[in-house]
Each structure stands twice: as C-alpha cells, then as structure tokens.
Design a protein around this motif. Structure first.
Motif, PDB file in Angstrom:
ATOM      1  N   UNK A   6      36.271  -4.085  87.020  1.00 55.01           N
ATOM      2  CA  UNK A   6      35.859  -3.574  85.722  1.00 55.01           C
ATOM      3  C   UNK A   6      36.271  -2.108  85.634  1.00 55.01           C
ATOM      4  N   UNK A   7      36.240  -1.575  84.413  1.00 52.69           N
ATOM      5  CA  UNK A   7      36.770  -0.239  84.166  1.00 52.69           C
ATOM      6  C   UNK A   7      35.712   0.787  83.777  1.00 52.69           C
ATOM      7  N   UNK A   8      34.445   0.387  83.755  1.00 52.09           N
ATOM      8  CA  UNK A   8      33.359   1.324  83.455  1.00 52.09           C
ATOM      9  C   UNK A   8      32.035   0.701  83.877  1.00 52.09           C
ATOM     10  N   UNK A   9      31.084   1.563  84.215  1.00 56.08           N
ATOM     11  CA  UNK A   9      29.722   1.129  84.531  1.00 56.08           C
ATOM     12  C   UNK A   9      28.786   1.742  83.510  1.00 56.08           C
ATOM     13  N   UNK A  10      28.006   0.904  82.858  1.00 57.68           N
ATOM     14  CA  UNK A  10      26.984   1.339  81.905  1.00 57.68           C
ATOM     15  C   UNK A  10      25.630   1.047  82.536  1.00 57.68           C
ATOM     16  N   UNK A  11      24.789   2.063  82.658  1.00 60.54           N
ATOM     17  CA  UNK A  11      23.557   1.911  83.435  1.00 60.54           C
ATOM     18  C   UNK A  11      22.342   2.425  82.683  1.00 60.54           C
ATOM     19  N   UNK A  12      21.267   1.700  82.790  1.00 59.62           N
ATOM     20  CA  UNK A  12      19.961   2.084  82.255  1.00 59.62           C
ATOM     21  C   UNK A  12      19.376   3.228  83.085  1.00 59.62           C
ATOM     22  N   UNK A  13      18.344   3.868  82.552  1.00 58.11           N
ATOM     23  CA  UNK A  13      17.701   5.000  83.225  1.00 58.11           C
ATOM     24  C   UNK A  13      16.351   4.608  83.799  1.00 58.11           C
ATOM     25  N   UNK A 109      35.558   4.769  88.349  1.00 59.53           N
ATOM     26  CA  UNK A 109      35.499   4.479  86.905  1.00 59.53           C
ATOM     27  C   UNK A 109      34.454   5.382  86.252  1.00 59.53           C
ATOM     28  N   UNK A 110      34.511   5.529  84.923  1.00 59.18           N
ATOM     29  CA  UNK A 110      33.454   6.284  84.239  1.00 59.18           C
ATOM     30  C   UNK A 110      32.105   5.587  84.375  1.00 59.18           C
ATOM     31  N   UNK A 111      31.059   6.399  84.499  1.00 60.00           N
ATOM     32  CA  UNK A 111      29.686   5.888  84.542  1.00 60.00           C
ATOM     33  C   UNK A 111      28.939   6.476  83.346  1.00 60.00           C
ATOM     34  N   UNK A 112      28.393   5.592  82.519  1.00 59.87           N
ATOM     35  CA  UNK A 112      27.725   6.000  81.287  1.00 59.87           C
ATOM     36  C   UNK A 112      26.254   5.604  81.348  1.00 59.87           C
ATOM     37  N   UNK A 113      25.368   6.564  81.118  1.00 55.47           N
ATOM     38  CA  UNK A 113      23.936   6.277  81.037  1.00 55.47           C
ATOM     39  C   UNK A 113      23.632   5.772  79.636  1.00 55.47           C
ATOM     40  N   UNK A 126      17.452  17.010  83.605  1.00 55.91           N
ATOM     41  CA  UNK A 126      17.522  18.328  84.259  1.00 55.91           C
ATOM     42  C   UNK A 126      16.498  18.427  85.378  1.00 55.91           C
ATOM     43  N   UNK A 127      15.276  17.979  85.117  1.00 56.44           N
ATOM     44  CA  UNK A 127      14.216  18.046  86.129  1.00 56.44           C
ATOM     45  C   UNK A 127      14.591  17.263  87.382  1.00 56.44           C
ATOM     46  N   UNK A 128      15.256  16.147  87.197  1.00 55.74           N
ATOM     47  CA  UNK A 128      15.628  15.290  88.322  1.00 55.74           C
ATOM     48  C   UNK A 128      17.012  15.640  88.872  1.00 55.74           C
ATOM     49  N   UNK A 129      17.596  16.714  88.345  1.00 57.85           N
ATOM     50  CA  UNK A 129      18.921  17.186  88.774  1.00 57.85           C
ATOM     51  C   UNK A 129      19.981  16.103  88.578  1.00 57.85           C
ATOM     52  N   UNK A 130      19.897  15.428  87.435  1.00 53.85           N
ATOM     53  CA  UNK A 130      20.832  14.360  87.101  1.00 53.85           C
ATOM     54  C   UNK A 130      21.695  14.719  85.896  1.00 53.85           C
ATOM     55  N   UNK A 131      21.621  15.959  85.425  1.00 54.23           N
ATOM     56  CA  UNK A 131      22.312  16.341  84.201  1.00 54.23           C
ATOM     57  C   UNK A 131      23.830  16.258  84.333  1.00 54.23           C
ATOM     58  N   UNK A 132      24.347  16.281  85.563  1.00 54.73           N
ATOM     59  CA  UNK A 132      25.790  16.167  85.778  1.00 54.73           C
ATOM     60  C   UNK A 132      26.162  14.852  86.480  1.00 54.73           C
ATOM     61  N   UNK A 133      25.261  13.887  86.455  1.00 52.69           N
ATOM     62  CA  UNK A 133      25.473  12.660  87.226  1.00 52.69           C
ATOM     63  C   UNK A 133      26.267  11.597  86.477  1.00 52.69           C
ATOM     64  N   UNK A 134      26.559  11.828  85.186  1.00 52.66           N
ATOM     65  CA  UNK A 134      27.212  10.803  84.369  1.00 52.66           C
ATOM     66  C   UNK A 134      28.374  11.404  83.603  1.00 52.66           C
ATOM     67  N   UNK A 135      29.303  10.535  83.259  1.00 54.72           N
ATOM     68  CA  UNK A 135      30.413  10.977  82.416  1.00 54.72           C
ATOM     69  C   UNK A 135      29.971  11.127  80.969  1.00 54.72           C
ATOM     70  N   UNK A 136      29.049  10.283  80.543  1.00 54.60           N
ATOM     71  CA  UNK A 136      28.485  10.359  79.194  1.00 54.60           C
ATOM     72  C   UNK A 136      27.044   9.877  79.238  1.00 54.60           C
ATOM     73  N   UNK A 137      26.231  10.384  78.318  1.00 53.74           N
ATOM     74  CA  UNK A 137      24.851   9.922  78.156  1.00 53.74           C
ATOM     75  C   UNK A 137      24.690   9.421  76.729  1.00 53.74           C
ATOM     76  N   UNK A 138      24.304   8.158  76.587  1.00 58.78           N
ATOM     77  CA  UNK A 138      24.031   7.571  75.282  1.00 58.78           C
ATOM     78  C   UNK A 138      22.528   7.353  75.185  1.00 58.78           C
TER      79      UNK A 138
END
Length: 206
Positions: A6-13, A109-113, A126-138
């Motif tokens: 696959x070419x991207x991962x879309x993941x829940x929070x 591959x890109x990872x999208x929240x 930000x609190x969990x230091x995840x603000x840079x953990x994804x290529x995009x946040x939806x």
C-alpha cells in the motif's frame, strides 16, 4: 516501489495511539458517588457531541452541556463541574509500540492521522509530543465531518496522495473500518499493537 502492499497509512488517534487511564477515571467517578462510565455515557448522549466534533462548539461547551444531568447525580452543578474537570484531566499517554510502528511505516509511505476530534486535538498532540509524528492530520473538528462519513475518508485520501485502494486504514471502531473498506481501503480493526504490526509487516519487510 514495485510490490509495495500500500502507498499510505491512515490511522485513528484515540484508542489506537492515544490511551486514557480508564481506571483513574473510574476512581474519580466513584469518589463523586457515581458508577464508572457515567461521565462518558452522559457526555456521549449530549446533543452537543457531534457539534463538538465538527467545529461548531468547543470541547468546553460540550462538557458544560453535561453539567445539568450530572448535577442531578452528584448533588449540585458545582460538584458536576468539578467531576468533569477532574475526569477530563485523567492521565493520557501515547502507546510507544504503536508510535514506533507508525514511525517505521513513515519511512516508506505517508502516515495520516484521521481523528474524530474536538478543539483540543492540537493541544493533545503537543502534550504527547506527537505534533511532528504525521505527514498530515485530518481532524473532524477542522473539516466539519466525522467518521464513518465517507467525506472524511476522501479528505484523508487526498492528503495521503494515494488512491483509496492503496491505503491502509487503522481504527478501533468496527463501523469506521467498515466504512473505509467500503471505499476500497484495506481496513484493520485495531485491538492491540499486534494487529497493526501484522498489517504493516509486508511494508516493513520491503
């Protein structure tokens, strides 16, 4: 890359990457004399739930809408407000195993929240230091539509830059996974990190 599954991962929070101390929340509720799960039940039944998830009201307004109901259970609006205040600040953390898997996937591959979220999502990242953990946040709060509506998946796919049938979608709610699968995505109903690891194995072994 040829042969890539696959070419991207879309993941829940929430419930996948972000975890909540449910026992601490239960202890808080017991201290106020209500059964564990009461706050979640009352806030979940609020007519402001969907508006809070689609950018129409803030999380604070949503929580405040539960005060009258909870006041009848704990004796006063002041106590109900205090209960909510303590309940929402129960400990949260990022699952380090899940984060490590997503970080490894992101090297390929890109990872999208993709999250049904309130006005507080950016602060939580930000609190969990995840603000840079994804290529995009939806965030549903930003785009005005919640899972399992197909439109939020289409927005996420656009950000991923891959067709739906080339996306892996991970969520802890079966209805959200079913909606993604209906659009052609490979769906993973998440219950434990092993579910994500197994889904990512063909990619990480590439």
């Amino acid at each position: 890359m040829a042969g890539r599954p696959f070419d991207a991962v879309l993941c829940d929070f929430d419930g996948v990457l972000k975890l909540q101390d449910l026992e601490q929340q239960a202890e808080i509720e017991r201290a106020y004399g209500v059964e564990p799960g009461t706050v979640a039940r009352v806030t979940g039944a609020s007519p402001l739930l969907v508006p809070a998830l689609t950018g129409l009201v803030t999380r604070e307004e949503w929580m405040a809408s539960a005060v009258p109901v909870l006041a009848g259970l704990v004796g006063s609006a002041a106590r109900a407000g205090a209960l909510i205040g303590e309940w929402i600040t129960a400990r949260t953390w990022a699952d380090e195993e899940v984060l490590a898997l997503l970080t490894r996937a992101r090297a390929h591959v890109p990872v999208v929240l993709v999250s049904n979220a309130t006005s507080e999502l950016a602060a939580h990242l930000t609190e969990l230091e995840l603000h840079d953990a994804f290529d995009h946040v939806v965030s549903s709060y930003d785009v005005g539509v919640i899972k399992p509506d197909r439109r939020i998946y289409e927005i996420a796919v656009d950000h991923a830059g891959a067709p739906a049938e080339r996306c892996l979608f991970v969520d802890d709610r079966a209805e959200n996974v079913a909606a993604a699968s209906a659009l052609g995505m490979t769906g993973v109903h998440y219950r434990a990190p092993a579910d994500l690891e197994a889904a990512l194995l063909p990619l990480l072994a590439d």
